[in-house]
Structure formats: C-alpha cells, structure tokens
Design a protein around this motif. Structure first.
Motif, PDB file in Angstrom:
ATOM      1  N   ALA A 179      32.705  58.471  37.798  1.00 11.84           N
ATOM      2  CA  ALA A 179      33.944  59.068  38.315  1.00 11.84           C
ATOM      3  C   ALA A 179      34.213  58.535  39.716  1.00 11.84           C
ATOM      4  N   GLY A 180      33.122  58.251  40.464  1.00 16.40           N
ATOM      5  CA  GLY A 180      33.276  57.725  41.816  1.00 16.40           C
ATOM      6  C   GLY A 180      33.842  56.319  41.831  1.00 16.40           C
ATOM      7  N   GLU A 181      33.782  55.618  40.673  1.00 14.72           N
ATOM      8  CA  GLU A 181      34.320  54.251  40.613  1.00 14.72           C
ATOM      9  C   GLU A 181      35.707  54.226  40.000  1.00 14.72           C
ATOM     10  N   LEU A 237      29.457  51.929  29.634  1.00 14.78           N
ATOM     11  CA  LEU A 237      30.746  52.542  29.951  1.00 14.78           C
ATOM     12  C   LEU A 237      31.517  51.684  30.952  1.00 14.78           C
ATOM     13  N   ARG A 238      30.782  51.132  31.895  1.00 18.95           N
ATOM     14  CA  ARG A 238      31.417  50.268  32.891  1.00 18.95           C
ATOM     15  C   ARG A 238      31.978  49.021  32.204  1.00 18.95           C
ATOM     16  N   ALA A 239      31.177  48.443  31.306  1.00 21.77           N
ATOM     17  CA  ALA A 239      31.628  47.252  30.578  1.00 21.77           C
ATOM     18  C   ALA A 239      32.858  47.591  29.737  1.00 21.77           C
ATOM     19  N   ARG A 294      33.590  67.934  26.115  1.00 21.69           N
ATOM     20  CA  ARG A 294      32.791  68.524  27.183  1.00 21.69           C
ATOM     21  C   ARG A 294      33.305  68.124  28.554  1.00 21.69           C
ATOM     22  N   ARG A 295      34.016  66.994  28.598  1.00 20.29           N
ATOM     23  CA  ARG A 295      34.596  66.570  29.870  1.00 20.29           C
ATOM     24  C   ARG A 295      35.907  65.870  29.538  1.00 20.29           C
ATOM     25  N   HIS A 296      36.973  66.277  30.200  1.00 24.26           N
ATOM     26  CA  HIS A 296      38.258  65.628  29.943  1.00 24.26           C
ATOM     27  C   HIS A 296      38.387  64.404  30.831  1.00 24.26           C
ATOM     28  N   GLY A 297      38.939  63.357  30.281  1.00 22.02           N
ATOM     29  CA  GLY A 297      39.101  62.126  31.056  1.00 22.02           C
ATOM     30  C   GLY A 297      40.190  61.279  30.448  1.00 22.02           C
ATOM     31  N   SER A 298      40.570  60.223  31.157  1.00 17.69           N
ATOM     32  CA  SER A 298      41.712  59.438  30.704  1.00 17.69           C
ATOM     33  C   SER A 298      41.392  57.960  30.507  1.00 17.69           C
ATOM     34  N   ALA A 324      26.446  60.201  33.139  1.00 18.47           N
ATOM     35  CA  ALA A 324      27.010  58.861  33.354  1.00 18.47           C
ATOM     36  C   ALA A 324      28.473  58.962  33.772  1.00 18.47           C
ATOM     37  N   ALA A 325      29.199  59.884  33.121  1.00 14.80           N
ATOM     38  CA  ALA A 325      30.623  60.037  33.441  1.00 14.80           C
ATOM     39  C   ALA A 325      30.793  60.478  34.894  1.00 14.80           C
ATOM     40  N   GLU A 326      29.921  61.389  35.344  1.00 16.45           N
ATOM     41  CA  GLU A 326      30.022  61.855  36.732  1.00 16.45           C
ATOM     42  C   GLU A 326      29.733  60.716  37.707  1.00 16.45           C
TER      43      GLU A 326
END
Lengths: 145, 372
Positions: free
Chosen positions: A42-44, A138-140, A16-20, A37-39
C-alpha cells in the motif's frame, strides 16, 4: 480466531481488504500473508483487494469475477502445488468469464513448488509461498509483468 | 526456425484481403521491416513488412488470390534454421502451395547477410495486431482508437489501460483538425450548451437499500452520494470532462453545489477516485460540518454536481470556472426517474464527448452493478 463458537458460510468468498489495483485470491493461511503483503505494498501505491475464498467447492464465482472486473489484475495464492492447482482453475474461470475483457495484465498464480512437502522446516518454508514471494508476485503483477 | 507470415488485419472491419503483389522472391534474404508484399482491401492498398530477418521460404498465396485474415501466406526461415526440419506443421488452411522453391534455402543461406537472431517466438501475431491487454483492446474499441497508433509502455511494448487513457487524454487535448473548426474565433470564447437525460433510479434505489446495512446506523445513502459513486466509476473513462483539458483522467475531484449560510457555495471533494459509498457518505458529512479550503496547486474540479431535485426543483444550468455543471432534477414518482442535465461550454468541452459521458452515466445508473 474468535474464542466463541462461530460459523463460516460455505460458498461465499469474503473480501478481506478492498482495493483497486489488483485482486489477490487466497486460501487458508495464504489469506493472512496476502493481507500483510497488501499492507506492505500500500505504501508503494499498489492498492490490492484481498479475497478469502473460504470454500473451494462451491466456489464463489460472482465475487471473483466482479472483483477482477474492477481491478483488471489477478493473483491467485495458494499453499498447494501450483501445477494443476486451484490457481489454475481460478485463472481459467476468470479467462472464460466476462471479466476477460477487463484484464489489464496476464493472470498470475503463486502456489507451492512441484514437490512433496518436505519434512525439514527450512525446506518446507522454501516449498510454500512466503510473504516475500507474495509481495514480489504482486509487485510484478502491478507492473504488468 | 520457420515463421509464418499471415494475412494481417489492417482495419477493424477487414475479414479478407488480396495480395496484389509480392515484393520478394522465394529464397530472397529478408530484413525485418522490409516490404514483403502489398495487400488490397476493399478500402486501400497497403505495404506489409517482413516480420523477421531470414530467408523467404515458400509463398503459399500467390498474387491476386483473396484469403481470410490470419491465413498463412508465406514462410520465412530464420537464418541458421535447418531447411529440412524447419517447416511449420501443416495448418488447416485451404490454400494450395505455390510452385515449390523448396530446396533453395541452404544455398542461399550461405550468401545471405548475417542476421540477428529473432527474439520473439510469435512475430506472425505481432504483425497482425499490436500487443495489448484485453482491457486495452476493449477500451480502444469503445473509444474508436487505433491500437497500432498507441505506444505500449508494458513489457515487450504491451499496451495497457494506462496507455489507452494517455492516448485518449492526448486526443481530448489535441486541437481539432482545421477543416472541422467552423466557428469563428470570437464565437469559441463561450458557447454554452446543455444536454439532458432521464435517469432510471430503480436499480440504484435497490443498491441503496442493500448498502444501508453496511453503513453505520443502517442509514440509506442519499441520492447525491450514489450519483457521486457512479461518477467516480464513470469519470475516469471520460477524460474530456474536465475544467482543464488533458488533466489526469484517473483523478476525480468534484465540486458540490451547497447552501452555506443561505448562500451558494461549491466546496470541492478531492481524491474521490479512492472512495466507495461509505467513504463518500463520510466525506459528505464532513463537508456539511466544515467545507475544506482550496490549497495552492489543487487542480480544478472535473465538474460541479448540483442536486436541485432535493428541493423539488429542476435544471441548474450554469458554468463553474470552466468545469461542466451537472444537475439532478426532482424524482418523478411513481416511475422513479429523474432528469439529469449537463451544462458546459463548447470552448472546453466537445458536445459529442458530453453526450458520450451522459449516456455512459445513464447506463451505469440503470445498471449500477456494472460499476459498483
């Protein structure tokens, strides 16, 4: 949700969302929370890939393995109790696959608390993963914790 | 608590080791880091340090005996442990116990210096191999790096991909050892070389056809876009491929050889590491509209990509502001191959690194699913 009749394929997950930076595998309502959460992250500089599992059995192993091979990090988010849940199964599946050699952090699970789902709405919220829980997990994960 | 001391693996190929001598007697008080025993491998002798503070309990493998890596060779009782219950559970290791010094520990414990509690539950593992992620292990294996020499920045000093890449960048920028430098200084100024490979494009063509359905208008991405996509995946693994040694290997800026108004131009595509095929196709389209100018402080591109093959021509061999130049030749039908040539200067790029890069690229083009 589309108004017109629609079909959801069984046995194929949807990215649903591409990321690396990290792969987040989610089911049902957790998908939209994971996307949110991903959005936020993304700012970090945390660029998460969000996969909607859509069906648990058959389970789309190739999509999961391929994604983790690219990102090296995996978080599984599901609403059901974490212990012995789908997160445990996916975690084992990845650890047994050839994505193992691409893991750059321990796999993380985020599921519901070890309790029957409470009727009280406040407790119910506390028992299943919320947006803030996913952001924190996710951050951890991105930090390798 | 009792801690197992195991026969460590001190080099990649080591399967067995022999204890040459013990540096402490059973019952001796140990400090973390103090020499506990000396091992002999087929290559060298090495002092092994105590993994934890405590009392040396039993020595399970006497000096002179050869045992496999991972064998428990001794037990350390951490201070405060109950000697009667502190034994490790029996292990499937065929090593007869040494003469029992068993009940000495309580007496010794009272005379031993107070020791800090041992934080980690698995120091025996830490002794054998550094804490690292599977990815870091694989990368260090592939690049021939010694994990023990890499500083881990993760929790509890865990080595991750970023740490391995930092070590690789440092290795790439480190001066060659004196003995290895055989050229005279004057010759090092510019020593061009080139190296070629034949790319098998069949698998890449299949991916192009598949991706076409995801692109606006169902357009098949060009070969240049596909090679750029492979480069985005491959370049971070090859920090040596750069105009400036030691620059950030995760950053992928690529100059592209183009004809603009009948003359050669090399605009730079920046921030490629974030792009996938659709993004690359869009970036290429934008480039043909208006080439981006260079801003102050932009790093030099990692390499210049030229595609003379589009004109039916072959190798474009040149140097581009210190960056290597990679050119793709004409497609050979019917076998669907093309020659790729990398031209560089030995002053800025080691031919071995260039060969490793080109070979990796060739492999990824032949099996694009491994990186896409």
């Amino acid at each position: 949700m589309p108004l017109a009749p629609y079909r959801v394929p069984i046995g194929t997950a949807e990215i649903r969302r591409h990321g690396s930076t990290a792969t987040v595998v989610a089911t049902s309502i957790m998908v939209s929370r994971a996307l949110e959460a991903a959005e936020i992250l993304a700012g970090e500089g945390i660029d998460a890939e969000v996969i909607d599992l859509r069906s648990l059995r058959p389970l789309d192993r190739p999509t999961l393995i391929e994604s983790v091979r690219r990102t090296g990090r995996l978080l599984v988010v599901h609403e059901g109790v974490q212990t012995l849940g789908i997160g445990a199964e996916i975690s084992a599946l990845i650890a047994e696959s050839d994505a193992f050699d691409f893991l750059d952090a321990p796999i993380r699970r985020l599921g519901g608390r070890d309790t029957p789902l409470p009727y009280n709405p406040v407790l119910e919220k506390a028992a299943v993963p919320q947006l803030g829980d996913i952001v924190a997990a996710l951050r951890a994960l991105a930090e390798g914790r | 608590m009792t801690i197992d001391v195991i026969m460590p693996r001190v080099d990649m190929t080591m399967e067995r080791g022999t204890i040459r001598s013990w540096s402490a007697e059973p019952g001796a008080a140990l400090r973390t880091g103090q020499t506990l025993f000396v091992i002999e491998t087929d290559k060298a002798a090495m002092e092994i340090e105590a993994p934890a503070d405590g009392i040396l309990g039993e020595i399970l493998v006497p000096a002179g005996r050869e045992v496999p890596v991972g064998t428990v060779v001794a037990l350390i009782r951490t201070v405060g442990a109950d000697a009667a219950t502190g034994h490790a559970p029996p292990r499937p290791v065929s090593v007869p116990p040494a003469p029992a010094p068993a009940q000495q520990a309580p007496a010794i414990a009272s005379t031993s210096p107070p020791a800090a509690p041992v934080a980690s539950a698995t120091p025996a593992v830490a002794l054998a191999r550094p804490r690292a992620t599977p990815l870091a292990r694989r990368l260090s294996r592939e690049y021939g790096l010694d994990l023990a020499a890499i500083d881990g920045s993760g929790p509890a000093g865990r080595i991750g991909r970023a740490d391995v890449e930092t070590a690789l960048a440092r290795r790439a920028s480190a001066p060659l050892p004196a003995a290895a430098v055989v050229e005279r200084p004057a010759l090092r100024a510019a020593v061009p070389f080139q190296i070629s490979a034949i790319l098998d494009l069949a698998a890449l063509d299949a991916v192009r056809a598949r991706i076409a359905s995801a692109l606006p208008g169902g357009r098949r991405p060009g070969l240049t876009a596909m090679i750029l996509r492979i480069l985005v995946a491959v370049l971070p693994r090859h920090p040596a491929i750069a105009a400036v040694p030691g620059s950030d290997p995760s950053r992928v800026d690529i100059a592209l050889a183009l004809e603009v108004d009948g003359a050669f131009a090399a605009p730079v595509l920046r921030g490629m590491e974030r792009l996938r095929v659709p993004g690359i196709v869009a970036a290429l389209d934008a480039l043909r509209g208006a080439a981006p100018g260079t801003r102050e402080g932009d790093p030099a591109p990692r390499l210049l990509l030229a595609n003379p093959g589009a004109l039916g021509l072959e190798d474009f061999v040149a140097l581009h502001d210190g960056a290597p130049v990679m050119s793709i030749g004409a497609r050979r039908s019917p076998c669907g191959t093309a020659r790729v040539t990398l031209a560089a200067d030995r002053a800025t790029l080691d031919p071995v690194a260039a060969a490793g890069f080109l070979s990796d690229l060739r492999g990824c083009v032949a099996a694009p699913e491994t990186v896409l």
